[in-house]
Design an enzyme around this catalytic site. Structure first.
Site, PDB file in Angstrom:
ATOM      1  N   GLU A  34      54.076  43.157  36.958  1.00 15.09           N
ATOM      2  CA  GLU A  34      53.507  42.550  35.747  1.00 15.09           C
ATOM      3  C   GLU A  34      53.991  43.199  34.445  1.00 15.09           C
ATOM      4  OE1 GLU A  34      49.297  42.613  36.433  1.00 15.09           O
ATOM      5  OE2 GLU A  34      49.459  41.452  38.286  1.00 15.09           O
ATOM      6  N   ASN A  45      57.714  41.987  40.197  1.00 14.68           N
ATOM      7  CA  ASN A  45      56.671  41.047  40.599  1.00 14.68           C
ATOM      8  C   ASN A  45      55.800  40.700  39.392  1.00 14.68           C
ATOM      9  OD1 ASN A  45      55.259  39.758  42.894  1.00 14.68           O
ATOM     10  ND2 ASN A  45      53.598  41.194  42.475  1.00 14.68           N
ATOM     11  N   HIS A  58      49.011  33.102  41.942  1.00 13.40           N
ATOM     12  CA  HIS A  58      47.557  32.953  41.924  1.00 13.40           C
ATOM     13  C   HIS A  58      47.275  31.649  41.166  1.00 13.40           C
ATOM     14  CE1 HIS A  58      46.821  36.858  43.631  1.00 13.40           C
ATOM     15  NE2 HIS A  58      47.542  37.453  42.694  1.00 13.40           N
ATOM     16  N   GLU A 102      51.720  36.595  46.402  1.00 13.75           N
ATOM     17  CA  GLU A 102      50.263  36.777  46.375  1.00 13.75           C
ATOM     18  C   GLU A 102      49.547  35.433  46.321  1.00 13.75           C
ATOM     19  OE1 GLU A 102      49.041  39.621  43.387  1.00 13.75           O
ATOM     20  OE2 GLU A 102      50.915  40.749  43.577  1.00 13.75           O
ATOM     21  N   ASP A 159      47.291  32.383  46.405  1.00 13.42           N
ATOM     22  CA  ASP A 159      45.983  31.800  46.691  1.00 13.42           C
ATOM     23  C   ASP A 159      45.784  30.639  45.718  1.00 13.42           C
ATOM     24  OD1 ASP A 159      45.207  33.181  44.294  1.00 13.42           O
ATOM     25  OD2 ASP A 159      44.404  34.846  45.453  1.00 13.42           O
TER      26      ASP A 159
END
Length: 448
Positions: A157, A198, A234, A262, A264
């Site tokens: 990030e 990432n 996300h 990651e 979801d």
């Protein structure tokens, strides 16, 4: 943070009994996700918590996925809570589990602005001291797991939404080259590990992903060791970026791998059939986009069960973001992943569309006759299975219109060859004789 069982929960029966049925054609155990992914040359992974890697959670993590990401176990605040004192307990546990289950490990994460120890964030460091601390941390952790970590999220990030560098202890203290240095130090500690940058909200083509693209292009041009880009993903139901595959491809065209790291897909609670259907479509489109690009290494979900998701604690009012529900039963999203990986499945009917009733038809001093009726309204079944556990030593002695087996107190009854189909608006009944002594309580049912 972020045994195999599936089926349709058929609620509501006599007394407090709840029967659970499965459609074997859609059973999650038929072809594990990891086998489908491997056939496509992809990774299907999940973030895990080390202490939970037992029971059903451990069974699913080991059987369904070919890669594990420690959710928190490898972050700086966990591994070095006080300066010079390291705690590798959970990280070691996850790596050992992965090795025992022939899985890759994705290391997460070496350089981040969050979850750092207080001694680091509250310290007063010169630029030279800060650089030395960072180099020592990276070298120590990567060296410990040399040869056992397939890929590292080295830098996590680094960008703001507008594509500028995020103001962090690292950027403010070391400048933008903290990223190049971190990659270089990680490569020196384990030259075989794939090294990633990432970030989130970089799934589609936008200002943030373009900044990441330009950074990777610059690093490649300078000979800095950078092997891949992680798209966290996300996401919110119905909001998969239309440019996802295009974005994956443009990074791949730079000569680096891409991973969805990651994934979801959260929804406003409560979940309902329409939201779950859209969520399934979203999971399918993300996995399919990865499958379509050769240099997309694979997809990792950030926790595979809703009970293990970070979403409700971070986004109040949202949840149900993973492929499995709170009780580890596959949701429509699971079956969508199967299909995106080239598998075939019959998605179970919507929850509540089919139901079952259990009743005792007659009872005498040593035995009883039981009956179960399966009925559907708004859906249909092509096959069914009922499983329950007797609570007082009851034994099935004879069954009709179903094939029943019993091991100890556990009973499983599957349809006969002639009555597997339950049409919308129709029903099927099977019965059995059983023995009992002393009492004949309502059994507790589990998914089978």
């Amino acid at each position: 943070m972020r045994s195999l069982r599936t089926g349709l929960s058929l609620a509501a029966v006599a007394g407090s009994l709840a029967l659970l049925f499965t459609a074997p054609a859609a059973h999650a155990a038929d072809t594990p996700l990891r086998d489908l992914a491997a056939a496509k040359g992809k990774v299907i992974g999940t973030a895990v918590t080390g202490s939970k890697l037992t029971g059903t959670y451990g069974d699913l993590a080991g059987a369904q996925f070919n890669s594990l990401t420690p959710g928190n176990a490898m972050k700086w605040g966990t591994v070095e809570p006080t300066q010079g004192n390291f705690d590798w307990t959970e990280a070691d546990q996850i790596v050992a589990f992965a090795q025992a289950h022939n899985q890759q490990v994705r290391g997460h994460t070496l350089v981040w602005h969050n979850q750092n120890p207080n001694w680091l964030t509250n310290g007063s460091w010169t630029s030279a001291q800060l650089g030395s601390l960072l180099q020592n941390h990276i070298t120590t952790e990567v060296s410990r797991y040399k040869g056992r970590i397939t890929a590292w999220d080295v830098v996590n990030e680094p960008f703001n939404e507008d594509g500028t560098y995020r103001s962090t202890i690292w950027y403010n203290g070391l400048g933008a080259d903290y990223i190049a240095n971190a990659l270089t130090w990680a490569h020196a500690a384990d030259p075989a590990a794939k090294l990633y940058i990432n970030d989130y909200n970089v799934e589609g083509v936008n200002a943030k992903s373009t900044a990441l693209y330009n950074l990777v292009k610059d690093l490649k041009g300078r000979g800095v060791p950078i092997d891949g880009v992680g798209l966290q993903a996300h996401l919110i139901v119905g909001q998969v970026p239309a440019t996802l595959q295009q974005n994956i491809q443009r990074f791949a065209d730079l000569g680096v791998d891409v991973a969805v790291t990651e994934l979801d897909v959260r929804m406003a609670l409560p979940a309902d059939s329409a939201k779950l259907a859209q969520q399934a479509a979203d999971f399918k489109s993300v996995v399919a986009a990865c499958v379509a690009v050769t240099r997309c290494a694979g997809v990792t979900v950030w926790g595979f069960a809703d009970s293990d998701s970070w979403v409700p604690g971070t986004f109040p009012g949202y949840g149900a973001a993973t492929p499995y529900d709170d009780n580890y039963a596959p949701k429509p999203a699971y079956y969508a992943i199967v299909e995106a990986l080239g598998g075939t499945t019959t998605t179970p009917p919507p929850s509540g569309a089919c139901s079952a009733t259990y009743s005792v038809q007659s009872q005498w001093n040593t035995g009883f006759t039981g009956q179960v009726t399966v009925s559907c309204s708004g859906a249909s079944l092509s096959s069914w299975k009922a499983n329950w556990t007797f609570g007082a030593g009851q034994r099935i002695t004879q069954a009709w219109n179903a094939t029943c087996t019993q091991s100890g107190s556990s009973v499983s009854c599957a349809n006969a060859s002639y009555n597997g189909s339950v049409p919308d608006g129709g029903s099927v009944t099977f019965g059995f004789n059983g023995s009992w002594s002393g009492s004949n309580p309502v059994p507790t049912v589990t998914l089978g």
